[in-house]
Motif scaffolding. Sequence first.
Motif, PDB file in Angstrom:
ATOM      1  N   HIS A  16       0.775  10.652   4.023  1.00 38.19           N
ATOM      2  CA  HIS A  16       0.476  11.001   5.404  1.00 38.19           C
ATOM      3  C   HIS A  16      -1.001  11.381   5.558  1.00 38.19           C
ATOM      4  CE1 HIS A  16       4.593  10.876   6.721  1.00 38.19           C
ATOM      5  NE2 HIS A  16       4.942  11.607   5.695  1.00 38.19           N
ATOM      6  N   MET A  17      -1.743  11.345   4.484  1.00 35.89           N
ATOM      7  CA  MET A  17      -3.131  11.791   4.506  1.00 35.89           C
ATOM      8  C   MET A  17      -4.105  10.659   4.863  1.00 35.89           C
ATOM      9  SD  MET A  17      -2.745  14.949   3.884  1.00 35.89           S
ATOM     10  CE  MET A  17      -4.412  15.486   3.645  1.00 35.89           C
ATOM     11  N   ASN A  18      -3.774   9.448   4.487  1.00 37.31           N
ATOM     12  CA  ASN A  18      -4.667   8.315   4.718  1.00 37.31           C
ATOM     13  C   ASN A  18      -4.313   7.623   6.027  1.00 37.31           C
ATOM     14  OD1 ASN A  18      -6.280   8.176   2.177  1.00 37.31           O
ATOM     15  ND2 ASN A  18      -4.238   8.090   1.295  1.00 37.31           N
ATOM     16  N   SER A  19      -5.264   6.872   6.537  1.00 39.81           N
ATOM     17  CA  SER A  19      -5.023   6.114   7.766  1.00 39.81           C
ATOM     18  C   SER A  19      -4.068   4.960   7.491  1.00 39.81           C
ATOM     19  CB  SER A  19      -6.337   5.571   8.320  1.00 39.81           C
ATOM     20  OG  SER A  19      -6.848   4.571   7.461  1.00 39.81           O
ATOM     21  N   SER A  20      -3.413   4.501   8.526  1.00 37.19           N
ATOM     22  CA  SER A  20      -2.483   3.372   8.388  1.00 37.19           C
ATOM     23  C   SER A  20      -3.170   2.142   7.811  1.00 37.19           C
ATOM     24  CB  SER A  20      -1.829   3.046   9.735  1.00 37.19           C
ATOM     25  OG  SER A  20      -1.004   4.098  10.148  1.00 37.19           O
ATOM     26  N   PRO A  21      -4.367   1.769   8.295  1.00 38.94           N
ATOM     27  CA  PRO A  21      -5.039   0.607   7.696  1.00 38.94           C
ATOM     28  C   PRO A  21      -5.373   0.808   6.213  1.00 38.94           C
ATOM     29  CG  PRO A  21      -5.984   1.078   9.837  1.00 38.94           C
ATOM     30  CD  PRO A  21      -5.084   2.232   9.491  1.00 38.94           C
ATOM     31  N   SER A  22      -5.716   2.031   5.815  1.00 38.93           N
ATOM     32  CA  SER A  22      -6.030   2.294   4.403  1.00 38.93           C
ATOM     33  C   SER A  22      -4.795   2.116   3.521  1.00 38.93           C
ATOM     34  CB  SER A  22      -6.573   3.711   4.222  1.00 38.93           C
ATOM     35  OG  SER A  22      -7.797   3.848   4.873  1.00 38.93           O
ATOM     36  N   ILE A  23      -3.672   2.609   4.003  1.00 40.96           N
ATOM     37  CA  ILE A  23      -2.422   2.464   3.241  1.00 40.96           C
ATOM     38  C   ILE A  23      -2.029   0.990   3.162  1.00 40.96           C
ATOM     39  CG2 ILE A  23       0.033   3.050   3.170  1.00 40.96           C
ATOM     40  CD1 ILE A  23      -0.734   5.663   4.694  1.00 40.96           C
ATOM     41  N   ALA A  24      -2.105   0.287   4.287  1.00 41.20           N
ATOM     42  CA  ALA A  24      -1.761  -1.136   4.312  1.00 41.20           C
ATOM     43  C   ALA A  24      -2.674  -1.935   3.384  1.00 41.20           C
ATOM     44  CB  ALA A  24      -1.839  -1.675   5.736  1.00 41.20           C
ATOM     45  N   TYR A  25      -3.954  -1.586   3.354  1.00 41.01           N
ATOM     46  CA  TYR A  25      -4.899  -2.269   2.464  1.00 41.01           C
ATOM     47  C   TYR A  25      -4.521  -2.051   1.001  1.00 41.01           C
ATOM     48  CZ  TYR A  25      -9.106  -3.454  -0.081  1.00 41.01           C
ATOM     49  OH  TYR A  25      -9.978  -4.005  -0.990  1.00 41.01           O
ATOM     50  N   ALA A  26      -4.185  -0.809   0.637  1.00 41.44           N
ATOM     51  CA  ALA A  26      -3.796  -0.510  -0.746  1.00 41.44           C
ATOM     52  C   ALA A  26      -2.547  -1.297  -1.140  1.00 41.44           C
ATOM     53  CB  ALA A  26      -3.572   0.986  -0.919  1.00 41.44           C
ATOM     54  N   ILE A  27      -1.577  -1.357  -0.239  1.00 44.96           N
ATOM     55  CA  ILE A  27      -0.354  -2.128  -0.508  1.00 44.96           C
ATOM     56  C   ILE A  27      -0.704  -3.599  -0.702  1.00 44.96           C
ATOM     57  CG2 ILE A  27       1.806  -2.940   0.525  1.00 44.96           C
ATOM     58  CD1 ILE A  27       2.009  -0.095   1.838  1.00 44.96           C
ATOM     59  N   PRO A  34       0.913  -9.473   2.653  1.00 47.60           N
ATOM     60  CA  PRO A  34       0.012  -9.582   3.800  1.00 47.60           C
ATOM     61  C   PRO A  34      -0.252  -8.204   4.408  1.00 47.60           C
ATOM     62  CG  PRO A  34       1.790 -11.195   3.949  1.00 47.60           C
ATOM     63  CD  PRO A  34       2.120 -10.277   2.811  1.00 47.60           C
ATOM     64  N   PHE A  35      -1.449  -8.031   4.945  1.00 46.25           N
ATOM     65  CA  PHE A  35      -1.843  -6.766   5.543  1.00 46.25           C
ATOM     66  C   PHE A  35      -0.838  -6.326   6.615  1.00 46.25           C
ATOM     67  CE2 PHE A  35      -4.313  -4.235   8.595  1.00 46.25           C
ATOM     68  CZ  PHE A  35      -4.829  -3.273   7.744  1.00 46.25           C
ATOM     69  N   GLU A  36      -0.357  -7.283   7.393  1.00 47.34           N
ATOM     70  CA  GLU A  36       0.601  -6.977   8.458  1.00 47.34           C
ATOM     71  C   GLU A  36       1.891  -6.389   7.885  1.00 47.34           C
ATOM     72  OE1 GLU A  36      -0.981  -9.942   8.121  1.00 47.34           O
ATOM     73  OE2 GLU A  36      -2.451  -9.584   9.723  1.00 47.34           O
ATOM     74  N   ARG A  37       2.342  -6.890   6.744  1.00 45.18           N
ATOM     75  CA  ARG A  37       3.540  -6.342   6.091  1.00 45.18           C
ATOM     76  C   ARG A  37       3.249  -4.922   5.614  1.00 45.18           C
ATOM     77  NH1 ARG A  37       8.234  -4.680   5.886  1.00 45.18           N
ATOM     78  NH2 ARG A  37       9.300  -4.711   3.897  1.00 45.18           N
ATOM     79  N   GLY A  38       2.059  -4.683   5.142  1.00 47.26           N
ATOM     80  CA  GLY A  38       1.673  -3.338   4.750  1.00 47.26           C
ATOM     81  C   GLY A  38       1.754  -2.372   5.922  1.00 47.26           C
TER      82      GLY A  38
END
Length: 81
Positions: A16-27, A34-38
Amino acid sequence: MAVSAEQAWAVVVHDHMNSSPSIAYAIHEVFGLPFERGLELVEDVIEHGRAELTLCAGREQAEELVAHLQVLGLHATLQGR
């Protein structure tokens, strides 16, 4: 080969600490999704406090994936099933 429930290890993110795009990028970086799935998985984290990213047949493989996520700054764990 299917992973049986007795030997499976789940890789879970609880971030819950990182932004949604940051988490999606890591995934995307660790799993090649795909980024969208993240972003969809991030919604699970927001809604349920966690998202199960994959099941691994062995603990060592799950630990490596968790370590990669942690290096990218996520709060990730493995859970035996």
